[in-house]
Design an enzyme around this catalytic site. Structure first.
Site, mmCIF file in Angstrom:
data_model
loop_
_atom_site.group_PDB
_atom_site.id
_atom_site.type_symbol
_atom_site.label_atom_id
_atom_site.label_comp_id
_atom_site.label_asym_id
_atom_site.label_seq_id
_atom_site.Cartn_x
_atom_site.Cartn_y
_atom_site.Cartn_z
ATOM 1 N N GLU A 295 -17.346 -1.069 4.766
ATOM 2 C CA GLU A 295 -16.020 -1.674 4.571
ATOM 3 C C GLU A 295 -15.791 -2.897 5.463
ATOM 4 O OE1 GLU A 295 -12.689 0.891 5.516
ATOM 5 O OE2 GLU A 295 -11.243 -0.500 4.631
ATOM 6 N N LYS B 267 -16.781 -0.969 0.182
ATOM 7 C CA LYS B 267 -15.317 -0.890 0.163
ATOM 8 C C LYS B 267 -14.822 -2.296 0.453
ATOM 9 C CE LYS B 267 -11.398 1.672 2.045
ATOM 10 N NZ LYS B 267 -10.914 3.012 2.305
ATOM 11 N N GLY C 174 -5.050 -2.243 1.657
ATOM 12 C CA GLY C 174 -4.814 -3.280 2.658
ATOM 13 C C GLY C 174 -3.395 -3.791 2.842
ATOM 14 N N ARG D 155 -2.823 3.764 1.983
ATOM 15 C CA ARG D 155 -1.390 3.537 1.808
ATOM 16 C C ARG D 155 -0.949 3.509 0.348
ATOM 17 N NH1 ARG D 155 -1.459 -1.459 5.789
ATOM 18 N NH2 ARG D 155 -3.638 -1.257 5.214
HETATM 19 P P1 13P Z 1 -5.539 1.125 2.890
HETATM 20 O O1 13P Z 1 -5.770 1.423 1.428
HETATM 21 O O2 13P Z 1 -4.208 1.578 3.388
HETATM 22 O O3 13P Z 1 -5.869 -0.299 3.221
HETATM 23 O O4 13P Z 1 -6.570 2.001 3.713
HETATM 24 C C1 13P Z 1 -7.866 2.066 3.305
HETATM 25 C C2 13P Z 1 -8.710 2.401 4.447
HETATM 26 O O5 13P Z 1 -9.425 3.372 4.436
HETATM 27 C C3 13P Z 1 -8.689 1.516 5.610
HETATM 28 O O6 13P Z 1 -9.855 1.718 6.314
#
Ligand code: 13P
Length: 341
Positions: free
Chosen positions: A177, A219, A262, A293
């Site tokens: 990621e 990711k 994000g 989120r």
């Molecule tokens: P968000 O979808 O809230 O960005 O979180 C994803 C995530 O795993 C961040 O590392």
């Protein structure tokens, strides 16, 4: 490294109609979100909330995997079953966040590098014993005046590659990621440039460390306007530019791409994913989601830390999981938002 195990797990993680529930917030991040929702910041509430998420009836119809935090993988559900075991029994693959967080990068004000490589081989052995099937490591790239620097992209890409190689050595699928942050007033075009430079470096480092692309998941962050950019790109622009960027940087052998949300709005994150999957293009990888989120926000607010709200909060989680599952097939429609939860 058992390529077949990695391939089988990775393919299941991005199965059509499904995506990943990221529920791996560190204690600090979890508390920030609890505080905002008026929830007591305690270990019991963290356990209760994570229990609520994984016991949502029907979740496995739309969720292929769940990323846990270190605390959670060591805990039991409220009914006394270890979280990883419980999830696996539901038909959801348990995963684990293994990075130790983004720290200030020496000599580079405003930039971060993710730490956590020391002792990682031994931790993988332990997590595997506890039932983990895949792992996650998040790097953050900030856009601002004069940044990101080459040094920041390089250091983060190298750490991601070292992590991914260790994960595959343990037969755990690495989620790689590199998040280009949405914060700032940058344009869509600038986000495109930074995302392209980041992904090119990440895949070069992954190749350098001998990572098997077919046994990993990327990711990715979407190519999107900065949150405070006065000109916000529309859904179709984000979808088109994100896909163009990925086609220019991600090797076709990669098992799948699961986006992070994000800080996008819940409906926005679903609409963007849907628009990408509606494009009349044959892509080499499935495009899915690994949202925290964008899946959890309505649930967290509805729960508000109270037992009597659990059932309604679970309905809201199932609803977002279902809509995002539909978006992996290009079948989400805005009208669906009018359906009662
Ligand atoms: P968000 O979808 O809230 O960005 O979180 C994803 C995530 O795993 C961040 O590392």
């Amino acid at each position: 490294m058992n390529r077949q195990t990695l391939l089988t797990t990775a393919t299941a993680m991005v199965a059509k109609g499904k995506g990943i529930l990221a529920m791996d917030e560190s204690t600090g991040t979890c508390h920030k979100r609890f505080k905002k929702a008026g929830i007591e910041e305690t270990i019991d509430q963290r356990q209760a909330y994570r229990d609520l998420l994984v016991t949502t009836p029907g979740l496995s119809s739309h969720i292929s995997g769940a990323i846990l935090y270190d605390e959670t993988i060591r805990q039991n559900t409220l009914s006394g079953v270890p979280f990883a075991q419980f999830i696996e029994k539901q038909g959801i693959l348990p995963g684990i966040k293994v990075d130790a967080g983004a720290k200030d990068l020496a000599g580079h004000p405003g930039e971060k590098v993710t730490e956590g490589l020391d002792g990682l081989r031994e931790r993988f052995v332990e997590y595997k014993k506890m039932g983990a099937r895949f792992a996650k490591w998040r790097a953050v790239i900030t856009i601002g005046p004069g940044i990101p620097s080459h040094a920041c992209i390089q250091a983060n890409a190298h750490a991601l590659a070292r992590y991914a190689a260790l994960a595959q050595e343990a037969d755990l699928v690495p989620i790689v990621e590199p998040e280009v942050l949405i914060d700032g007033d940058h344009t869509l075009e600038r986000c495109y440039e930074v995302t392209r430079a980041t992904l090119r470096r990440v895949f070069s480092e992954l190749a350098g460390q001998g990572v098997a692309f077919e046994g990993m998941i990327l990711k990715a962050s979407m190519v999107i306007s900065g949150k405070s950019c006065p000109k916000q790109a529309g859904v179709e622009d984000v979808a088109r530019e994100t896909v163009r960027c990925l086609l220019n940087t991600v090797p076709p052998a990669v098992a799948g791409i699961a986006f992070l949300s994000g800080g996008q709005g819940t409906q926005q994150a679903t609409a963007h994913l849907n628009a990408m999957n509606r494009m009349k293009l044959t892509l080499p990888w499935p495009l899915s989601f690994s949202y925290a989120r964008a899946l959890q926000q309505p649930t967290l607010e509805a729960w508000a830390g109270k037992k009597e709200n659990v059932a309604q909060a679970q309905k809201l989680l199932l609803r977002r999981a279902k809509f995002n599952g539909a978006a992996t097939l290009g079948l989400y429609r805005e009208e669906m938002e009018k359906e009662a939860a």
